[in-house]
Design a protein around this motif. Structure first.
Motif, PDB file in Angstrom:
ATOM      1  N   VAL A  88       0.727   3.490   7.529  1.00  0.00           N
ATOM      2  CA  VAL A  88       1.309   3.636   6.142  1.00  0.00           C
ATOM      3  C   VAL A  88       1.447   5.105   5.763  1.00  0.00           C
ATOM      4  O   VAL A  88       2.232   5.513   5.392  1.00  0.00           O
ATOM      5  CB  VAL A  88       0.421   3.003   5.180  1.00  0.00           C
ATOM      6  CG1 VAL A  88       0.544   3.318   3.713  1.00  0.00           C
ATOM      7  CG2 VAL A  88       0.651   1.389   5.283  1.00  0.00           C
ATOM      8  N   VAL A  89       0.143   5.900   6.028  1.00  0.00           N
ATOM      9  CA  VAL A  89       0.283   7.326   5.936  1.00  0.00           C
ATOM     10  C   VAL A  89       1.227   7.978   6.469  1.00  0.00           C
ATOM     11  O   VAL A  89       1.926   8.822   5.942  1.00  0.00           O
ATOM     12  CB  VAL A  89      -1.523   7.664   6.163  1.00  0.00           C
ATOM     13  CG1 VAL A  89      -1.518   9.314   6.102  1.00  0.00           C
ATOM     14  CG2 VAL A  89      -2.268   6.925   5.023  1.00  0.00           C
ATOM     15  N   ARG A  90       1.368   7.676   7.880  1.00  0.00           N
ATOM     16  CA  ARG A  90       2.317   8.254   8.531  1.00  0.00           C
ATOM     17  C   ARG A  90       3.887   8.118   7.889  1.00  0.00           C
ATOM     18  O   ARG A  90       4.632   9.092   7.608  1.00  0.00           O
ATOM     19  CB  ARG A  90       2.487   7.777  10.022  1.00  0.00           C
ATOM     20  CG  ARG A  90       3.571   8.592  10.968  1.00  0.00           C
ATOM     21  CD  ARG A  90       3.375   7.862  12.265  1.00  0.00           C
ATOM     22  NE  ARG A  90       1.804   7.926  12.762  1.00  0.00           N
ATOM     23  CZ  ARG A  90       1.365   6.980  13.088  1.00  0.00           C
ATOM     24  NH1 ARG A  90       1.768   5.741  12.872  1.00  0.00           N
ATOM     25  NH2 ARG A  90       0.079   6.915  13.569  1.00  0.00           N
ATOM     26  N   ALA A  91       4.204   7.007   7.468  1.00  0.00           N
ATOM     27  CA  ALA A  91       5.567   6.809   6.770  1.00  0.00           C
ATOM     28  C   ALA A  91       5.596   7.516   5.500  1.00  0.00           C
ATOM     29  O   ALA A  91       6.494   7.935   5.155  1.00  0.00           O
ATOM     30  CB  ALA A  91       5.583   5.220   6.579  1.00  0.00           C
ATOM     31  N   PHE A  92       4.363   7.485   4.658  1.00  0.00           N
ATOM     32  CA  PHE A  92       4.355   8.126   3.496  1.00  0.00           C
ATOM     33  C   PHE A  92       4.541   9.722   3.623  1.00  0.00           C
ATOM     34  O   PHE A  92       5.389  10.345   2.988  1.00  0.00           O
ATOM     35  CB  PHE A  92       3.011   8.055   2.771  1.00  0.00           C
ATOM     36  CG  PHE A  92       2.715   8.713   1.474  1.00  0.00           C
ATOM     37  CD1 PHE A  92       3.154   8.467   0.366  1.00  0.00           C
ATOM     38  CD2 PHE A  92       2.018  10.222   1.621  1.00  0.00           C
ATOM     39  CE1 PHE A  92       3.171   9.176  -0.738  1.00  0.00           C
ATOM     40  CE2 PHE A  92       1.909  10.633   0.412  1.00  0.00           C
ATOM     41  CZ  PHE A  92       2.511  10.441  -0.698  1.00  0.00           C
ATOM     42  N   ARG A  93       4.216  10.102   4.832  1.00  0.00           N
ATOM     43  CA  ARG A  93       4.353  11.715   5.113  1.00  0.00           C
ATOM     44  C   ARG A  93       5.661  11.996   5.470  1.00  0.00           C
ATOM     45  O   ARG A  93       6.354  13.091   5.071  1.00  0.00           O
ATOM     46  CB  ARG A  93       3.407  12.172   6.216  1.00  0.00           C
ATOM     47  CG  ARG A  93       1.883  12.362   5.737  1.00  0.00           C
ATOM     48  CD  ARG A  93       1.021  12.450   6.883  1.00  0.00           C
ATOM     49  NE  ARG A  93      -0.388  12.970   6.605  1.00  0.00           N
ATOM     50  CZ  ARG A  93      -1.132  12.689   7.560  1.00  0.00           C
ATOM     51  NH1 ARG A  93      -1.206  12.421   8.617  1.00  0.00           N
ATOM     52  NH2 ARG A  93      -2.433  13.174   7.083  1.00  0.00           N
ATOM     53  N   GLU A  94       6.242  11.081   6.059  1.00  0.00           N
ATOM     54  CA  GLU A  94       7.613  10.987   6.557  1.00  0.00           C
ATOM     55  C   GLU A  94       8.744  11.163   5.518  1.00  0.00           C
ATOM     56  O   GLU A  94       9.607  11.778   5.476  1.00  0.00           O
ATOM     57  CB  GLU A  94       8.076  10.206   7.592  1.00  0.00           C
ATOM     58  CG  GLU A  94       7.356  10.387   9.089  1.00  0.00           C
ATOM     59  CD  GLU A  94       7.558   9.067   9.806  1.00  0.00           C
ATOM     60  OE1 GLU A  94       8.284   8.184   9.585  1.00  0.00           O
ATOM     61  OE2 GLU A  94       7.080   9.088  11.089  1.00  0.00           O
TER      62      GLU A  94
ATOM     63  N   PHE B 210       0.877  -1.249   0.039  1.00  0.00           N
ATOM     64  CA  PHE B 210      -0.072   0.025   0.052  1.00  0.00           C
ATOM     65  C   PHE B 210       0.821   1.193   0.042  1.00  0.00           C
ATOM     66  O   PHE B 210       0.609   2.270  -0.961  1.00  0.00           O
ATOM     67  CB  PHE B 210      -0.795  -0.022   1.176  1.00  0.00           C
ATOM     68  CG  PHE B 210      -1.932   1.172   1.237  1.00  0.00           C
ATOM     69  CD1 PHE B 210      -2.612   1.491   0.081  1.00  0.00           C
ATOM     70  CD2 PHE B 210      -2.445   1.519   2.254  1.00  0.00           C
ATOM     71  CE1 PHE B 210      -3.526   2.386   0.018  1.00  0.00           C
ATOM     72  CE2 PHE B 210      -3.158   2.506   2.467  1.00  0.00           C
ATOM     73  CZ  PHE B 210      -3.886   3.098   1.397  1.00  0.00           C
ATOM     74  N   LEU B 211       1.910   1.027   0.895  1.00  0.00           N
ATOM     75  CA  LEU B 211       2.678   2.347   0.911  1.00  0.00           C
ATOM     76  C   LEU B 211       3.713   2.455  -0.406  1.00  0.00           C
ATOM     77  O   LEU B 211       3.791   3.725  -1.060  1.00  0.00           O
ATOM     78  CB  LEU B 211       4.110   2.099   1.718  1.00  0.00           C
ATOM     79  CG  LEU B 211       5.074   3.236   1.945  1.00  0.00           C
ATOM     80  CD1 LEU B 211       4.473   4.648   2.156  1.00  0.00           C
ATOM     81  CD2 LEU B 211       6.012   2.853   3.087  1.00  0.00           C
ATOM     82  N   ASP B 212       3.946   1.492  -0.995  1.00  0.00           N
ATOM     83  CA  ASP B 212       4.530   1.519  -2.609  1.00  0.00           C
ATOM     84  C   ASP B 212       3.587   2.172  -3.496  1.00  0.00           C
ATOM     85  O   ASP B 212       3.733   2.802  -4.511  1.00  0.00           O
ATOM     86  CB  ASP B 212       4.878   0.149  -3.098  1.00  0.00           C
ATOM     87  CG  ASP B 212       6.044  -0.670  -2.344  1.00  0.00           C
ATOM     88  OD1 ASP B 212       6.754   0.373  -1.696  1.00  0.00           O
ATOM     89  OD2 ASP B 212       6.160  -1.782  -2.228  1.00  0.00           O
ATOM     90  N   ARG B 213       2.380   1.665  -3.220  1.00  0.00           N
ATOM     91  CA  ARG B 213       1.434   2.229  -4.424  1.00  0.00           C
ATOM     92  C   ARG B 213       1.337   3.770  -4.220  1.00  0.00           C
ATOM     93  O   ARG B 213       1.145   4.662  -5.098  1.00  0.00           O
ATOM     94  CB  ARG B 213      -0.043   1.787  -3.994  1.00  0.00           C
ATOM     95  CG  ARG B 213      -1.330   2.122  -5.009  1.00  0.00           C
ATOM     96  CD  ARG B 213      -1.024   1.825  -6.376  1.00  0.00           C
ATOM     97  NE  ARG B 213      -2.115   2.353  -7.285  1.00  0.00           N
ATOM     98  CZ  ARG B 213      -1.842   2.565  -8.754  1.00  0.00           C
ATOM     99  NH1 ARG B 213      -0.883   2.113  -9.435  1.00  0.00           N
ATOM    100  NH2 ARG B 213      -2.942   3.039  -9.339  1.00  0.00           N
TER     101      ARG B 213
END
Length: 448
Positions: free
Chosen positions: A299-305, A78-81
């Motif tokens: 996942v969203v937290r990692a995407f933001r970082e 999901f993070l990759d997407r």
């Protein structure tokens, strides 16, 4: 082992019951009758399975590990997407947010023709913000699982293929196993040979290759079945299975996983995969998403970082309920067949409402806890729709054609998608409040 002729006649009636809006109820009643017959015909035993208790103990020990591993894998993809889509937007010179579109397809037997119609009609919508999107995540259970690979492909051609499959559905898909189909040592009432052949023909290497391509773009296709041995809902990662099928040239495991999700307990035999028996996912859950709220938040937290300048992603959940949300009013005869059928119909309709409300509530919590813009929309068959449902056929082509027509009409109208909460806000009722406690009116929920 003979059994009472009257009871056999009742069993035949139950096997052909048509419960409007809740077609899976038929299977539940069939299973109940099978258990009742087993007590009358005890002494005959089925062939033993090729696995033993030690195999089951091993699977129990491995279950939690597999579940956690799958959770981590889906979150990573999901993070990759998210990052893949963000890179696409940047490459095109845009600066808008990533919009994640998830399609959830419910169970419903032949009522899946409604969902196919919705998808076809939706393809005619030109208004960009409500047009049928390319889905990032597609999940399906039972009949929804049959639709899911074609919805993932998302082309008019692929959706036309699954529409053709439903139009061709007839009684040959459910052939009784002779006059003594109800005997307890039989795997099921119906033979699944024709259904299996249809799946193998339609979900061919061309369709599987499209799923594998979507998988390489980090899109997810998830199908739900029921692990009968463990008594657990089982998620098949069909993108992973598609990639394996393309590499090996062998589509059999992909096709068996699809068949397992649609194998109505009692009606069709369970599907054995690697020693485990799998059956219709609707025995456990009518609809699912595949990622829990905390995983999405992480996942969203990692995407933001990792992408501090990127706008917050927007989530759009689209849920197609292949049936009504309510069993609807009906005078019940004082006979156990009628009472049992009605009770199961009500039970399943409320289970569907509960699942839908859980999805809505999860979307609300994502917005509240993580600041994510979330849109949740669902569509179901309105209660006032006239359906020529047969009381003696499991696959009724007249009904299927009507369901497809209704779905197509609703799919072409963006206003058909509902956003209101449908849990019984007023205890004992399916009414929802329009405008709060002191709002202008009480309105029936979708499907009422």
């Amino acid at each position: 082992m003979g059994g009472d002729n009257g009871l056999v006649r009742e069993s035949l009636n139950v096997a052909s019951l048509g419960v409007q809006g809740v077609p899976v109820a038929r299977a539940a009643i069939v299973a109940a009758v099978a258990l009742a017959l087993a007590t009358l015909t005890g002494g005959c035993r089925s062939a033993p399975r090729s696995v033993d208790q030690a195999f089951l103990d091993q699977r129990v020990a491995e279950h939690e590990e597999r579940a956690l591993r799958l959770r981590s894998e889906l979150a990573r993809r999901f993070l990759d997407r998210l990052e893949w889509r963000h890179a696409q937007i940047q490459a095109d010179g845009g600066d808008g947010p990533v919009v994640i579109n998830a399609l959830l397809l419910s169970s419903g037997g032949q009522f899946g023709a409604f969902g196919v119609g919705v998808l076809e009609g939706w393809g005619k919508v030109e208004q960009s913000d409500v047009a049928r999107p390319t889905f990032d995540i597609v999940t399906g259970v039972s009949t929804g699982a049959m639709i899911a690979p074609f919805a993932m492909s998302g082309t008019d051609y692929s959706i036309g293929r699954i529409a053709t499959l439903y139009r061709q559905a007839d009684d040959s898909l459910a052939v009784l196993r002779g006059l003594l189909f109800f005997l307890p040592w039989r795997e099921s009432f119906f033979d699944n040979r024709t259904l299996r052949e249809r799946i193998e023909r339609e979900i061919d290497m061309e369709a599987i290759a499209e799923v594998a391509e979507a998988h390489r773009q980090h899109r997810m296709l998830l199908v739900g079945a029921t692990d009968l041995d463990l008594g657990q809902f089982h998620i098949w990662d069909m993108g992973m299975e598609a990639e394996r099928a393309v590499e090996t040239g062998d589509p059999s495991l992909f096709q068996k996983a699809m068949l397992s999700s649609a194998s109505i307990p009692g009606a069709f035999p369970p599907v054995e995969i690697n020693g485990t028996l799998f059956a219709d996912g609707a025995a456990a859950q009518a609809t699912f998403f595949g990622l829990d709220r905390e995983a999405i938040g992480d996942v969203v937290r990692a995407f933001r970082e990792r992408n501090p300048d990127a706008p917050t992603p927007v989530f759009r959940f689209w849920m197609i309920v292949n049936g009504h949300l309510d069993a609807g009013p009906s005078l019940v005869e004082q006979r156990w067949v009628s009472i049992a059928a009605r009770s199961v119909a009500v039970m399943l309709s409320y289970a569907q409402r509960t699942t839908l409300r859980q999805m809505q509530f999860g979307a609300e919590l994502l917005e509240r806890d993580y600041g994510l813009p979330v849109e949740f929309r669902y569509i179901a068959i309105p209660a006032g729709v006239d359906l020529p449902e047969s009381q003696s056929r499991m696959f009724d082509q007249e009904l299927i054609a009507r369901l497809h027509e209704v779905g197509s009409e609703l799919g072409r109208d963006p206003a058909s998608w509902r956003t209101d909460a449908i849990s019984p806000v007023i205890p004992g009722s399916s009414i929802t409040l329009d405008g709060g406690l002191f709002g202008p009116a009480l309105t029936p929920a979708a499907g009422d």
